[in-house]
Design an enzyme around this catalytic site. Structure first.
Site, PDB file in Angstrom:
ATOM      1  N   GLU A   1      -5.380  -8.321  -1.167  1.00 23.70           N
ATOM      2  CA  GLU A   1      -6.214  -8.179   0.235  1.00 23.70           C
ATOM      3  C   GLU A   1      -7.533  -7.816  -0.253  1.00 23.70           C
ATOM      4  O   GLU A   1      -7.932  -7.104  -0.944  1.00 23.70           O
ATOM      5  CB  GLU A   1      -5.653  -7.033   1.118  1.00 23.70           C
ATOM      6  CG  GLU A   1      -4.364  -7.037   1.703  1.00 23.70           C
ATOM      7  CD  GLU A   1      -3.896  -6.147   2.550  1.00 23.70           C
ATOM      8  OE1 GLU A   1      -4.708  -5.423   3.272  1.00 23.70           O
ATOM      9  OE2 GLU A   1      -2.633  -5.876   2.781  1.00 23.70           O
TER      10      GLU A   1
ATOM     11  N   GLU B   1       0.779  -1.206  -0.125  1.00 23.41           N
ATOM     12  CA  GLU B   1      -0.060  -0.050   0.101  1.00 23.41           C
ATOM     13  C   GLU B   1       1.061   1.192  -0.285  1.00 23.41           C
ATOM     14  O   GLU B   1       0.631   2.240   0.925  1.00 23.41           O
ATOM     15  CB  GLU B   1      -1.008   0.173   1.303  1.00 23.41           C
ATOM     16  CG  GLU B   1      -2.116  -0.958   1.091  1.00 23.41           C
ATOM     17  CD  GLU B   1      -3.211  -0.831   2.057  1.00 23.41           C
ATOM     18  OE1 GLU B   1      -2.921  -0.463   3.170  1.00 23.41           O
ATOM     19  OE2 GLU B   1      -4.352  -1.466   1.865  1.00 23.41           O
TER      20      GLU B   1
HETATM   21  C1  BG6 Z   1      -4.394  -2.657   4.564  1.00 24.41           C
HETATM   22  C2  BG6 Z   1      -3.217  -3.366   5.124  1.00 24.41           C
HETATM   23  O1  BG6 Z   1      -4.326  -1.575   5.069  1.00 24.41           O
HETATM   24  O2  BG6 Z   1      -5.647  -3.028   5.244  1.00 24.41           O
HETATM   25  C3  BG6 Z   1      -3.090  -4.401   6.490  1.00 24.41           C
HETATM   26  O3  BG6 Z   1      -2.177  -3.631   4.319  1.00 24.41           O
HETATM   27  C4  BG6 Z   1      -4.398  -4.101   7.302  1.00 24.41           C
HETATM   28  O4  BG6 Z   1      -1.959  -4.370   6.864  1.00 24.41           O
HETATM   29  C5  BG6 Z   1      -5.526  -4.234   6.458  1.00 24.41           C
HETATM   30  O5  BG6 Z   1      -4.445  -4.944   8.242  1.00 24.41           O
HETATM   31  C6  BG6 Z   1      -7.004  -4.017   6.989  1.00 24.41           C
HETATM   32  O6  BG6 Z   1      -6.892  -2.786   7.961  1.00 24.41           O
HETATM   33  P1  BG6 Z   1      -7.377  -2.919   9.550  1.00 24.41           P
HETATM   34  O7  BG6 Z   1      -7.095  -1.700   9.992  1.00 24.41           O
HETATM   35  O8  BG6 Z   1      -8.478  -3.647   9.752  1.00 24.41           O
HETATM   36  O9  BG6 Z   1      -6.339  -3.950  10.002  1.00 24.41           O
END
Ligand code: BG6
Length: 491
Positions: free
Chosen positions: A387, A198
């Site tokens: 993701e 990211e």
């Molecule tokens: C992304 C990241 O921002 O989203 C992860 O690459 C992160 O590291 C994921 O965990 C989800 O965000 P959060 O804040 O719900 O953990």
């Protein structure tokens, strides 16, 4: 009939600092997350320090350490990333569970300070190299391909505190040494890599903070430029060490929509795409800054340190694939926003057509199709969604079972969206859901914000047995993978 190609890389993703734990074991040095406390949906995570006069203090993300202070772990706080969910000691068990679900690919990251505790060492720590080699061999046993993120929010704290972090050009050199070690030591075991997780968060984060002085933009764009050069150098080295390496960028993918049909909103929306998404991926995929960058820099009087050699590196170090995280869309408007909603390192106006999670993140599977088609059309590179998921509360029933139909529904919608995008011509080659096993939340540091197919018995205060158990979604995803995306029906 689903359209997922044969060999589609189904799997899941975690990051070292959120899964591994073992923060000070076997010589590992600290990273920023190790001096970061837990927070909640309404209270920010704090970064702790000891001031020059010995008093204890805290900062929020983006604030600078006071003169003479140093980052410190303080007794009065809990640091959830220290032990995370102890992947350091559970990786064999976790990989076996991923294999049981039929994973073809597992995305994880390498903790920079586990190989280079301060970032300045000339040679990596053997224990760190062996740990990751063992993990890759374990995956190999089950035919699971690693997808390795080289940097997932964890620059060694020493580099941040004493060397200026990513505002110092020399950090490029230290990163390149680290990346070269990864490519060399894990040659043959790893074929798919991502340079920076990211990478565009640095820009998105500015808007979240409101009215910042131009110096904040100067720093953010400079920081990014050094990361672009570091990424481009790493791509060239990764290809030289093993030409079969496929190396990708990784963008925080948010689909931006105009909130109204006011032409000013339409233009603001295009600008949001340029600033938040294309700024980084144009450099990493096309090898040069886009023409709109002059406007972005001029808006804040930004003057960058960019050399001819840098431009040469950017042109030569373009990535082989486009990867991104996708959780939500966001609305852009030039009108007054009365109902602001949160998101993944971003803020926007509420979209009345969408549902929001308990953490205020919108669910918008159509936005995933939009994003995939838009990006593929722009870059013509293979794409992976690395993701995607729903952070939610889970309840463990008396018999130990965990029913998470809301998670299954979220995934079903997003898998259908990917299927459509493939049918519409996108070369989508893989999908790794976020937090396939519950991990510490990056944004809030909570454990209660759970994404996993696998539940981990651990709470926000770090209490729990760390025992792993299968949620309903575990069995559902297994079925999805076994049918290559054909069977999305309920259990
Ligand atoms: C992304 C990241 O921002 O989203 C992860 O690459 C992160 O590291 C994921 O965990 C989800 O965000 P959060 O804040 O719900 O953990």
């Amino acid at each position: 009939m689903a359209h997922f190609p044969e060999g589609f890389l189904w799997g899941g993703a975690v990051a070292a600092n959120q899964w591994e734990g073992g923060w000070n074991l076997d010589g590992r040095g600290p990273a920023m997350t190790d001096v970061t406390t837990g927070g909640t949906v309404n209270t920010p995570r704090l970064i702790t320090y000891i001031a020059a006069d010995g008093t204890h203090g805290t900062l929020t993300r983006g604030q600078k350490l006071p003169e003479g202070a140093h980052y410190a772990v303080l007794d009065e706080y809990h640091y959830p990333n220290h032990n995370a969910v102890d992947g350091y000691h559970h990786y064999k068990e976790d990989i076996a569970l991923f294999a049981e679900m039929g994973f073809k690919q597992f995305r994880m990251s390498i903790s920079w300070s586990r190989l280079y505790p301060t970032g300045l060492e000339k040679e990596p720590l053997k224990a760190g190299v062996e740990f990751y080699r063992d993990m890759f061999k374990e995956m190999q046993k089950y035919g699971i391909e690693p997808l390795v993120t080289i940097w997932h929010f964890d620059t060694p704290l020493y580099l941040e505190e004493h060397c200026g972090g990513w505002l110092n050009r020399e950090t490029i050199e230290h990163f390149v040494r680290f990346a070269t070690t990864c490519f060399t030591e894990f040659k043959g075991l790893v074929h798919h890599w991502l340079t920076f997780n990211e990478i565009n968060n640095t820009i998105q984060f500015l808007d979240m903070q409101g009215n910042l002085p131009d110096s904040a933009y100067q720093d953010a764009y400079q920081h990014l430029h050094y990361q672009f050069v570091a990424s481009a150098k790493a791509v060239q080295i990764g290809h030289a060490i093993d030409p079969s390496n496929m190396i990708g960028c990784m963008i925080c993918g948010i689909t931006w929509y105009p909130a109204t049909c006011d032409p000013k909103d339409i233009l603001a929306c295009r600008y949001a795409w340029e600033k938040n998404i294309f700024y980084c991926s144009d450099v990493q995929c096309l090898g040069e800054y886009g023409s709109y960058c002059t406007r972005l820099w001029n808006d804040h009087n930004v003057k960058l340190d960019i050399t001819e050699d840098d431009l040469d590196d950017l042109a030569r170090g373009t990535v082989d694939m486009y990867t991104f995280s996708y959780y939500m869309s966001n609305l852009v408007t030039t009108h007054k926003v009365t109902d602001k909603v949160g998101g993944n390192f971003s803020l926007g106006a509420r979209n009345e057509y969408l549902k929001y999670s308990d953490w205020g993140w919108a669910t918008d599977a159509d936005g995933l199709e939009y994003y995939l088609e838009m990006i593929y059309d722009r870059y013509h590179l293979p794409v992976m969604v690395v993701e995607n998921g729903l952070g939610a509360y889970d309840t463990v029933e008396e018999d130990g079972s965990i029913h998470d139909p809301f998670r299954i529904e979220y995934y079903r919608l997003h898998i259908e969206a990917m299927d459509k995008a493939i049918a519409n011509g996108v070369d989508l080659i893989g999908y790794t859901t976020w937090g396939c096993i519950d991990v510490v939340s990056a944004g809030t540091g909570e454990m209660r914000k759970r994404y996993g197919f696998i539940y981990v018995d651990m709470d926000d205060e770090g209490k729990g047995s760390m025992a792993r158990s299968r949620k309903d979604s575990f069995f559902w995803y297994k079925k999805v993978i076994a049918s290559n995306g054909e069977d999305l029906s309920d259990l």
